[in-house]
Design an enzyme around this catalytic site. Structure first.
Site, PDB file in Angstrom:
ATOM      1  CD  GLU A 142     -11.100   0.655  13.443  1.00 53.28           C
ATOM      2  OE1 GLU A 142     -11.485   0.070  12.725  1.00 53.28           O
ATOM      3  OE2 GLU A 142     -10.365   1.587  12.994  1.00 53.28           O
ATOM      4  CG  ASP A 174     -10.577   4.631   6.253  1.00 55.77           C
ATOM      5  OD1 ASP A 174     -11.743   4.950   6.413  1.00 55.77           O
ATOM      6  OD2 ASP A 174     -10.147   3.421   6.097  1.00 55.77           O
ATOM      7  CB  ILE A 187      -1.117  -0.186   1.180  1.00 58.89           C
ATOM      8  CG1 ILE A 187      -1.871  -1.038   1.144  1.00 58.89           C
ATOM      9  CG2 ILE A 187      -1.634   1.429   1.306  1.00 58.89           C
ATOM     10  CD1 ILE A 187      -2.655  -1.521   2.336  1.00 58.89           C
ATOM     11  CG  HIS A 215     -11.404   0.169   8.986  1.00 56.33           C
ATOM     12  ND1 HIS A 215     -10.900  -0.061   9.991  1.00 56.33           N
ATOM     13  CD2 HIS A 215     -10.759  -0.425   7.884  1.00 56.33           C
ATOM     14  CE1 HIS A 215      -9.848  -0.933   9.779  1.00 56.33           C
ATOM     15  NE2 HIS A 215     -10.024  -1.050   8.705  1.00 56.33           N
ATOM     16  NE  ARG A 272      -4.986  -3.307  11.700  1.00 61.19           N
ATOM     17  CZ  ARG A 272      -5.572  -3.342  10.390  1.00 61.19           C
ATOM     18  NH1 ARG A 272      -5.870  -2.170   9.727  1.00 61.19           N
ATOM     19  NH2 ARG A 272      -5.526  -4.706   9.902  1.00 61.19           N
TER      20      ARG A 272
END
Length: 332
Positions: free
Chosen positions: A263, A258, A155, A295, A234
């Site tokens: 979360e 995100d 990524i 997310h 994360r």
């Protein structure tokens, strides 16, 4: 082979039912998360399929073993929510989806960057109210800015290439430099130098004991004043309370996330009629220079297809006694 599927959403059913209908796997979908309170649901199953917010601590895994569950199939890349030592102790195999469209996450990091910069979310709301003013919508050119990429796995590499394509100077930090990026002229530097030089910092590293709270009060002091910080990796890479202080002092000029430390109590749920008890996220939401998505960076058709096909194949490989190429262990 019977698999208990936790944290089910409508899109999970759509994609997994499509890719498992001709296999030897029988999926039973549960809406709730897998945790200490829901382990009884795993009775009568051969294994479980879980996502990022399911909590597979040692006591949960002990219950899975008691119920003769033999495999934990993660439909995500991260595995920090699984006690791998406990799984190995009970001879429960853990498999994951190591990559599912890195482009999807990298492109979402770009979307957060552009939206925060050019304030398109605010402009959209203004125009819907017939307010066509440009006041307080000033952004900056990305071309020529320095972008720091922390973590250059698949990524991170995609994000670095995107930003380089936009005319940015990209610098990177990773214990294992990627030769492809070096060949493209991207320089690897240490974290402190990266933080001090970068106009935009994007996090793309896994959550480990070493990387937890990578962004904290000390590293925020090292950042260029007013820099943009993006996190699509994360949540616990950022110490939320320290980030709030950094925003208040203007050390962090923009924050796009995100993912979020806490979360699991919020994301993937409709809480629009609830009073949110998490004071930190409510404080973050009050800042005009903070953008939060729940997310969704992975959430493309291509990624969902890859998650489903890889997860089903991982389970089939286990059932058929084949090598588990996507297995994770304490030594991983």
């Amino acid at each position: 082979m019977k698999i208990a599927f936790f944290n089910t959403k409508s899109y999970d059913r759509d994609y997994f039912e499509n890719f498992s209908e001709n296999s030897e796997i029988e999926l039973t979908f549960f809406d709730g998360t897998l945790n200490c309170e829901t382990t009884e649901l795993t009775k009568g199953f051969d294994g479980v399929c879980v996502f990022v917010n399911d909590q597979l601590h040692a006591d949960v895994i002990e219950k899975l073993a008691e119920h003769n569950n033999k495999i934990i199939a993660l439909r995500c890349a991260g595995f920090n929510n699984v006690d791998l030592e406990a799984a190995e102790k009970h001879n429960i195999k853990v498999v994951r989806v190591p990559a599912y469209s890195p482009s999807a996450v990298a492109e979402h990091a770009l979307a957060l960057t552009l939206t925060l910069n050019r304030k398109t979310h605010k402009a959209y709301n203004r125009v819907r109210e017939s307010n066509f003013s440009l006041e307080r919508l000033t952004g900056f050119n990305l071309n020529g800015k320095t972008v720091g990429v922390i973590g250059t796995g698949k990524i991170g590499v995609e994000f670095a290439k995107i930003m380089q394509g936009l005319g940015c100077k990209v610098v990177a930090q990773d214990p294992y430099p990627n030769q492809e990026l070096i060949d493209k002229g991207i320089e690897y530097i240490n974290t402190e130098e990266l933080l001090s030089k970068s106009d935009i910092i994007s996090l793309h590293c896994p959550l480990t004991p070493e990387s937890k709270h990578l962004i904290n009060k000390e590293t925020i002091k090292q950042m260029k004043r007013g820099a943009m910080l993006i996190n699509t990796s994360r949540g616990a890479l950022i110490n939320t309370k320290d980030a709030i202080k950094g925003l208040k002092k203007g050390r962090i000029g923009y924050l796009g996330i995100d993912v979020y430390e806490q979360e699991e109590d919020l994301f993937f749920k409709d809480l629009s009629e609830n009073i949110i008890q998490d004071e930190d996220i409510m404080r973050l939401m009050s800042f005009p220079n903070v953008l939060i998505t729940s997310h969704q960076a992975f959430f493309t058709r291509e990624a969902l297809e890859q998650i489903a096909t890889t997860t089903i194949q991982n389970i089939l490989d286990f059932k058929q006694g084949k090598e588990l190429k996507n297995q994770v262990s304490p030594q991983h």
